[in-house]
Design an enzyme around this catalytic site. Structure first.
Site, PDB file in Angstrom:
ATOM      1  N   CYS A  30      37.841  34.266  34.424  1.00 13.46           N
ATOM      2  CA  CYS A  30      37.309  33.574  35.584  1.00 13.46           C
ATOM      3  C   CYS A  30      35.792  33.653  35.593  1.00 13.46           C
ATOM      4  O   CYS A  30      35.244  34.722  35.328  1.00 13.46           O
ATOM      5  CB  CYS A  30      37.879  34.230  36.839  1.00 13.46           C
ATOM      6  SG  CYS A  30      37.268  33.558  38.381  1.00 13.46           S
ATOM      7  N   PRO A  31      35.109  32.585  35.834  1.00 10.12           N
ATOM      8  CA  PRO A  31      35.566  31.251  36.251  1.00 10.12           C
ATOM      9  C   PRO A  31      35.640  30.246  35.104  1.00 10.12           C
ATOM     10  O   PRO A  31      35.760  29.048  35.343  1.00 10.12           O
ATOM     11  CB  PRO A  31      34.477  30.826  37.234  1.00 10.12           C
ATOM     12  CG  PRO A  31      33.221  31.365  36.617  1.00 10.12           C
ATOM     13  CD  PRO A  31      33.648  32.695  35.990  1.00 10.12           C
TER      14      PRO A  31
END
Length: 75
Positions: free
Chosen positions: A14-15
């Site tokens: 992430c992200p």
């Protein structure tokens, strides 16, 4: 399900899976489908949220070979 583009986001945290999906979807026409594989545990929450915020439809989520498979239709 048929798809128009693929994205291998395995190994990304992430992200990055969502950022790469956003970039790949920009190149698609409305209604086309992106098949994305991701193994980041946060993607289970991040991808549906991204789709809702960006106006895309999360058509299907399934378990693939060592990763989740997301079918995203461009809105």
């Amino acid at each position: 399900m048929t798809h128009d583009a693929e994205l291998d986001a395995k190994g990304l945290l992430c992200p990055l899976p969502v950022l790469k999906a956003r970039k790949r979807l920009q190149a698609l026409a409305t209604g086309q489908v992106l098949r994305m594989e991701a193994d980041d545990p946060a993607a289970i929450v991040d991808v549906p949220h991204f789709c809702a915020e960006a106006g895309h439809e999360l058509v299907e989520v399934s378990d693939g070979d060592r990763a989740q498979v997301y079918m995203i239709q461009k809105g």
